[in-house]
Design a protein around this motif. Structure first.
Motif, PDB file in Angstrom:
ATOM      1  N   MET A   1       0.816  -1.211   0.000  1.00  0.00           N
ATOM      2  CA  MET A   1       0.000   0.000   0.000  1.00  0.00           C
ATOM      3  C   MET A   1       0.849   1.261   0.000  1.00  0.00           C
ATOM      4  O   MET A   1       0.561   2.227  -0.698  1.00  0.00           O
ATOM      5  N   VAL A   2       1.912   1.247   0.798  1.00  0.00           N
ATOM      6  CA  VAL A   2       2.715   2.454   1.011  1.00  0.00           C
ATOM      7  C   VAL A   2       3.757   2.661  -0.069  1.00  0.00           C
ATOM      8  O   VAL A   2       3.941   3.776  -0.579  1.00  0.00           O
ATOM      9  N   ALA A   3       4.457   1.583  -0.422  1.00  0.00           N
ATOM     10  CA  ALA A   3       5.601   1.715  -1.332  1.00  0.00           C
ATOM     11  C   ALA A   3       5.405   1.021  -2.669  1.00  0.00           C
ATOM     12  O   ALA A   3       6.241   1.163  -3.564  1.00  0.00           O
ATOM     13  N   GLY A   4       4.337   0.258  -2.805  1.00  0.00           N
ATOM     14  CA  GLY A   4       4.064  -0.400  -4.072  1.00  0.00           C
ATOM     15  C   GLY A   4       4.899  -1.627  -4.347  1.00  0.00           C
ATOM     16  O   GLY A   4       4.881  -2.147  -5.474  1.00  0.00           O
ATOM     17  N   VAL A   5       5.623  -2.121  -3.335  1.00  0.00           N
ATOM     18  CA  VAL A   5       6.473  -3.298  -3.548  1.00  0.00           C
ATOM     19  C   VAL A   5       6.287  -4.298  -2.413  1.00  0.00           C
ATOM     20  O   VAL A   5       6.027  -3.930  -1.270  1.00  0.00           O
ATOM     21  N   GLY A   6       6.429  -5.561  -2.764  1.00  0.00           N
ATOM     22  CA  GLY A   6       6.410  -6.626  -1.780  1.00  0.00           C
ATOM     23  C   GLY A   6       7.627  -7.508  -1.974  1.00  0.00           C
ATOM     24  O   GLY A   6       8.395  -7.328  -2.921  1.00  0.00           O
ATOM     25  N   THR A   7       7.797  -8.453  -1.105  1.00  0.00           N
ATOM     26  CA  THR A   7       8.889  -9.423  -1.253  1.00  0.00           C
ATOM     27  C   THR A   7       8.259 -10.808  -1.364  1.00  0.00           C
ATOM     28  O   THR A   7       7.982 -11.283  -2.453  1.00  0.00           O
ATOM     29  N   THR A   8       7.979 -11.415  -0.236  1.00  0.00           N
ATOM     30  CA  THR A   8       7.396 -12.752  -0.225  1.00  0.00           C
ATOM     31  C   THR A   8       6.020 -12.793  -0.885  1.00  0.00           C
ATOM     32  O   THR A   8       5.696 -13.736  -1.609  1.00  0.00           O
ATOM     33  N   SER A   9       5.196 -11.792  -0.633  1.00  0.00           N
ATOM     34  CA  SER A   9       3.844 -11.823  -1.199  1.00  0.00           C
ATOM     35  C   SER A   9       3.876 -11.775  -2.722  1.00  0.00           C
ATOM     36  O   SER A   9       3.052 -12.410  -3.385  1.00  0.00           O
ATOM     37  N   PHE A  10       4.816 -11.034  -3.307  1.00  0.00           N
ATOM     38  CA  PHE A  10       4.931 -11.005  -4.767  1.00  0.00           C
ATOM     39  C   PHE A  10       5.392 -12.363  -5.288  1.00  0.00           C
ATOM     40  O   PHE A  10       4.967 -12.819  -6.343  1.00  0.00           O
ATOM     41  N   LYS A  11       6.263 -13.003  -4.532  1.00  0.00           N
ATOM     42  CA  LYS A  11       6.752 -14.328  -4.926  1.00  0.00           C
ATOM     43  C   LYS A  11       5.612 -15.342  -4.942  1.00  0.00           C
ATOM     44  O   LYS A  11       5.527 -16.195  -5.836  1.00  0.00           O
ATOM     45  N   ILE A  12       4.712 -15.248  -3.963  1.00  0.00           N
ATOM     46  CA  ILE A  12       3.619 -16.207  -3.852  1.00  0.00           C
ATOM     47  C   ILE A  12       2.450 -15.852  -4.765  1.00  0.00           C
ATOM     48  O   ILE A  12       1.905 -16.703  -5.475  1.00  0.00           O
ATOM     49  N   LYS A  13       2.061 -14.576  -4.764  1.00  0.00           N
ATOM     50  CA  LYS A  13       0.836 -14.158  -5.437  1.00  0.00           C
ATOM     51  C   LYS A  13       1.055 -13.514  -6.800  1.00  0.00           C
ATOM     52  O   LYS A  13       0.101 -13.349  -7.568  1.00  0.00           O
ATOM     53  N   GLY A  14       2.283 -13.123  -7.101  1.00  0.00           N
ATOM     54  CA  GLY A  14       2.510 -12.297  -8.277  1.00  0.00           C
ATOM     55  C   GLY A  14       2.353 -10.828  -7.903  1.00  0.00           C
ATOM     56  O   GLY A  14       1.986 -10.487  -6.780  1.00  0.00           O
ATOM     57  N   ARG A  15       2.607  -9.941  -8.830  1.00  0.00           N
ATOM     58  CA  ARG A  15       2.543  -8.505  -8.540  1.00  0.00           C
ATOM     59  C   ARG A  15       1.085  -8.053  -8.423  1.00  0.00           C
ATOM     60  O   ARG A  15       0.219  -8.462  -9.190  1.00  0.00           O
ATOM     61  N   TYR A  16       0.845  -7.224  -7.434  1.00  0.00           N
ATOM     62  CA  TYR A  16      -0.470  -6.639  -7.221  1.00  0.00           C
ATOM     63  C   TYR A  16      -0.271  -5.312  -6.496  1.00  0.00           C
ATOM     64  O   TYR A  16       0.848  -4.978  -6.089  1.00  0.00           O
ATOM     65  N   GLY A  17      -1.314  -4.546  -6.354  1.00  0.00           N
ATOM     66  CA  GLY A  17      -1.178  -3.280  -5.664  1.00  0.00           C
ATOM     67  C   GLY A  17      -2.467  -2.484  -5.708  1.00  0.00           C
ATOM     68  O   GLY A  17      -3.511  -2.964  -6.172  1.00  0.00           O
ATOM     69  N   VAL A  18      -2.400  -1.258  -5.223  1.00  0.00           N
ATOM     70  CA  VAL A  18      -3.554  -0.374  -5.244  1.00  0.00           C
ATOM     71  C   VAL A  18      -3.945  -0.154  -6.711  1.00  0.00           C
ATOM     72  O   VAL A  18      -3.120   0.186  -7.541  1.00  0.00           O
ATOM     73  N   GLY A  19      -5.196  -0.404  -7.019  1.00  0.00           N
ATOM     74  CA  GLY A  19      -5.661  -0.315  -8.403  1.00  0.00           C
ATOM     75  C   GLY A  19      -5.631  -1.641  -9.132  1.00  0.00           C
ATOM     76  O   GLY A  19      -6.257  -1.793 -10.184  1.00  0.00           O
ATOM     77  N   ARG A  20      -4.910  -2.608  -8.577  1.00  0.00           N
ATOM     78  CA  ARG A  20      -4.859  -3.955  -9.164  1.00  0.00           C
ATOM     79  C   ARG A  20      -4.775  -4.993  -8.041  1.00  0.00           C
ATOM     80  O   ARG A  20      -3.746  -5.636  -7.845  1.00  0.00           O
ATOM     81  N   PRO A  21      -5.853  -5.160  -7.273  1.00  0.00           N
ATOM     82  CA  PRO A  21      -5.855  -6.100  -6.147  1.00  0.00           C
ATOM     83  C   PRO A  21      -5.557  -7.531  -6.578  1.00  0.00           C
ATOM     84  O   PRO A  21      -5.815  -7.920  -7.716  1.00  0.00           O
ATOM     85  N   SER A  22      -5.032  -8.296  -5.662  1.00  0.00           N
ATOM     86  CA  SER A  22      -4.695  -9.694  -5.937  1.00  0.00           C
ATOM     87  C   SER A  22      -5.949 -10.556  -6.018  1.00  0.00           C
ATOM     88  O   SER A  22      -6.890 -10.393  -5.241  1.00  0.00           O
TER      89      SER A  22
END
Length: 381
Positions: free
Chosen positions: A7-28
């Protein structure tokens, strides 16, 4: 889960590895109400005596699923299309067939995660977890202070054993995260804790807001933080999510109001941010829990709202639309004076229903820990 870093920085680590890229405007869309991630409390056995344990772990449950039954549960999860299983407990590493069950789940294409106290992760255990393809290992560590952690977890020496387990898991090349249960007695050390986590080489921190299930029912209200403590805490998470963006991921759980706070802080309550909070999911929306005896609950903390049992009905029959509807559309059921009238209830879903039930006596009442009425503090921080 509220993915603070995303939400704050637009980047993840483990969650991106598991779920793929997502973020505000493109929920997982990684999980869904009828295709949820599963927290599998595969055993009630545990080697610690945590003050707040939501399953009151200790001795083995005499009705624990057999190995054959556990393999059938994996088949049931595959039938539903469960994307991920989180092996939890008790202490899941005390279950002798854990690796066999995990290997079978992995062979079905289900992503593997371990939730553990870390004390039993030897170098050999860490290597086996890595070989089995575990995407993530979450380890409970509630303070940088050895005395506090040992007292909270009920066993002297737990802190040292957990640190050894973290080190072994990191050295084996596993993605490791820490789980920190937030109470009034440790909330102020969050910044120091995050720095400590970075020094250990872990990839994620999940801050668990203290629920009220299990042994937590015996804890007095002095363990729950004040709104003033909360604001300092959540502001520090925002700051550190920016500081360590891409290096370590910060998220919280059992407090969707964290997402509301950040939506107000960053986006002025914009619909895009609020929809992201709603899509983050929660009990019965994108996750369910299976207990040692096969009972299915909306999540591991809502032990008073049974959906069914996998020995009696297939998981696909338990997860019917009408069964999960109260958790998908919780805002329709809220009747507490605070949550029922809240303008954010569609997105927050009323916070933690376990705290509402155990602390007020009404599952659809107010979450007493929610600080939303104090959002004016945002502009004073």
């Amino acid at each position: 889960m509220i993915p603070i870093s995303v939400m704050v920085a637009g980047v993840g680590t483990t969650s991106f590895k598991i779920k793929g890229r997502y973020g505000v405007g493109r929920p997982s869309d990684f999980a869904a109400p009828l295709r949820p991630a599963v927290t599998w409390n595969i055993t009630r056995r545990c080697n610690l005596k945590c003050l707040h344990c939501y399953v009151d772990a200790g001795p083995r449950d005499p009705g624990e699923l057999t190995t054959q039954e556990a393999m059938d549960v994996v088949d049931q999860m595959a039938e539903v299309g469960v994307p991920m299983v989180i092996f939890s407990g008790g202490e899941p590493l005390l279950r002798e067939d854990l690796f066999d069950v995990a290997a079978y789940a992995g062979s079905k294409g289900i992503k593997l995660v371990l939730s553990t106290n870390g004390t039993l992760i030897t170098r050999e255990v860490a290597r086996r977890l890595k070989d089995l393809g575990f995407y993530y290992v979450g380890i409970s560590l509630d303070s940088v202070d050895e005395g506090y952690h040992d007292a909270f977890r009920g066993v002297k020496g737990a802190f040292a054993a957990t640190l050894a387990g973290i080190k072994n898991a990191v050295e084996a090349g596993l993605d490791v995260g820490l789980r920190f249960t937030v109470t009034a007695k440790n909330i102020e050390e969050a910044p120091r804790y995050i720095d400590f986590a970075v020094s250990l080489g872990v990839r994620r921190i999940t801050f668990y807001h203290l629920s009220a299930a299990g042994r937590a029912q015996k804890m007095d209200r002095g363990w729950y933080y004040t709104p003033e403590q909360y604001v300092v805490f959540i502001n520090s998470l925002i700051e550190y999510a920016r500081r360590y963006a891409g290096k370590i991921e910060i998220e919280t759980t059992l407090a969707p109001y964290d997402g509301i706070y950040i939506a107000e802080f960053l986006g002025g309550g914009s619909e895009e941010y609020l929809k992201f909070v709603e899509a983050a999911g929660g009990c019965g929306r994108k996750m369910v829990s299976i207990y040692p005896n096969g009972d299915v609950y909306p999540c591991q903390f809502l032990d008073f709202y049974k959906l069914g049992n996998v020995r009696e009905r297939r998981l696909r029959e338990i997860l019917r639309p009408e069964a999960v509807e109260p958790f998908v559309n919780t805002e329709r059921y809220l009747r507490g004076p605070k949550c029922g009238a809240c303008k954010f209830k569609q997105y927050c879903k009323g916070g933690d229903r376990a705290r509402a039930y155990y602390l007020t006596g009404d599952m659809w009442g107010d979450d007493p820990l929610c600080p939303i009425p104090h959002l004016a503090y945002i502009h004073k921080s």
